[in-house]
Design an enzyme around this catalytic site. Structure first.
Site, PDB file in Angstrom:
ATOM      1  N   GLU A  80      45.276 -21.806  12.558  1.00 30.17           N
ATOM      2  CA  GLU A  80      44.745 -22.977  11.861  1.00 30.17           C
ATOM      3  C   GLU A  80      45.106 -23.006  10.380  1.00 30.17           C
ATOM      4  OE1 GLU A  80      42.636 -22.475  15.625  1.00 30.17           O
ATOM      5  OE2 GLU A  80      43.037 -21.103  13.964  1.00 30.17           O
TER       6      GLU A  80
ATOM      7  N   HIS B 298      32.401 -23.853  19.647  1.00 29.21           N
ATOM      8  CA  HIS B 298      32.843 -25.093  20.270  1.00 29.21           C
ATOM      9  C   HIS B 298      31.846 -26.232  20.028  1.00 29.21           C
ATOM     10  CE1 HIS B 298      34.980 -21.938  22.452  1.00 29.21           C
ATOM     11  NE2 HIS B 298      35.865 -22.838  22.823  1.00 29.21           N
TER      12      HIS B 298
END
Length: 328
Positions: free
Chosen positions: A60, A129
């Site tokens: 990321e 998540h």
């Protein structure tokens, strides 16, 4: 006009932006052939080729750092973080570079880039998540932070974000990806930085954004049918900057306010909204500003998330505690 999901609206916004501007690029983890975990980028690689919609490594910080460099050279990258907490490894790139480059160069360098982050709970996901990480980004000057709540806004706001000259953190409420609405695309809604009144009322203002707008609307209807309360619902849409004028106009009319978000209450974004209301509307308030949010715990297991996330009952309880005349 037909039924369109938020996922379809986002996909169409990306497709239309890629068609309109050859400098727009889409990349991230699994956004190419797979079309993204939530299929938001489905079909884009096939239509535009791997030079304009492509997969990245599972890194990321590298995704955002690459986007910063591309934006400096005139491209308009739109990157996907896949899940909310997956963005944390990129936090240094976002806060130290993307957010500060225009200031660092005394305005000489624009940074037109969008960081798409599916966020929030409600899908039976586990930790990493299901985070609501908006406060981290709104606390960082130099970032625009927005969150749509409807398919029409998803299309219009993403299109506007892609054309912006500065970095936009685009928070997508993944539990609402499959929400349908009658929309004719392309759609143009209110400007991205404006809050909107989703439901007019006179007794109390419910302030929400992203995934909680639909929940606030359900609570407003329940308050009307069960308790006779006339509830106004304000969809903030933009978290940074905050549309203070729309928020305060509503609270000055109703005299009461409840702020709803999925994130934990302590240190949550609602605290900033409450402080703004206290500063600008203090003499109009009939009761202290209330906040309803997730509990101050790490995100729970899927079996427990329905208790953790704000729901109609908890919002009605907050409204009931706002010092009404009949209680005095």
């Amino acid at each position: 006009m037909g039924q369109v999901t938020m996922a379809q609206a986002l996909n169409t916004a990306l497709r239309d932006s890629l068609r309109a501007d050859p400098n727009v690029l889409v990349f991230g983890e699994d956004v190419g052939a797979l079309g993204g975990v939530f299929r938001i980028t489905e079909g884009l690689a096939a239509e535009f080729g791997e030079q304009r919609c492509f997969d990245s490594p599972l890194a990321e910080a590298g995704i955002v750092g690459t986007a910063v460099g591309m934006a400096m050279y005139g491209f308009r990258p739109v990157v996907e973080m896949q899940f909310d907490a997956f963005a944390y490894p990129a936090f240094e790139q976002i806060t130290s570079h993307a957010a500060k480059l225009r200031n660092r160069t005394r305005g000489a360098v624009e940074l037109p880039m969008v960081i798409r982050i599916p966020y929030g709970g409600g899908i039976g996901g586990v930790e990493h998540h299901s985070d609501s990480s908006e406060a981290y980004y709104t606390h960082t000057p130099g970032l625009t932070v927005v969150s749509p709540a409807t398919p029409a806004d998803a299309y219009s706001m993403l299109q506007e974000a892609i054309t912006a000259a500065d970095p936009v953190v685009f928070l997508e409420p993944k539990r609402r990806y499959w929400t349908k609405a009658e929309v004719e695309l392309p759609a143009a809604t209110e400007p991205m930085h404006r809050a909107v009144i989703r439901r007019a009322g006179t007794d109390v203002t419910l302030l929400a954004y992203g995934p909680m707008v639909a929940t606030a609307m359900e609570a407003a209807e329940a308050a009307r049918t069960e308790e006779g309360r006339d509830v106004e619902v304000v969809d903030l849409r933009s978290l940074s900057p905050l549309d203070e004028d729309t928020v305060c106009a509503s609270v000055r009319k109703t005299g009461r306010a409840v702020i709803v978000h999925e994130a934990p209450v302590f240190g949550g974004y609602g605290a900033e909204v409450a402080a703004t209301i206290n500063r600008r509307c203090f003499h109009y308030l009939e009761a202290p500003v209330a906040r309803v949010g997730g509990f101050d715990i790490p995100y729970p297991s899927p079996k427990l998330e329905e208790h953790h996330l704000p729901h109609t009952g908890r919002i009605l309880d907050a409204i009931a505690e706002l010092q009404w005349e009949e209680d005095r």
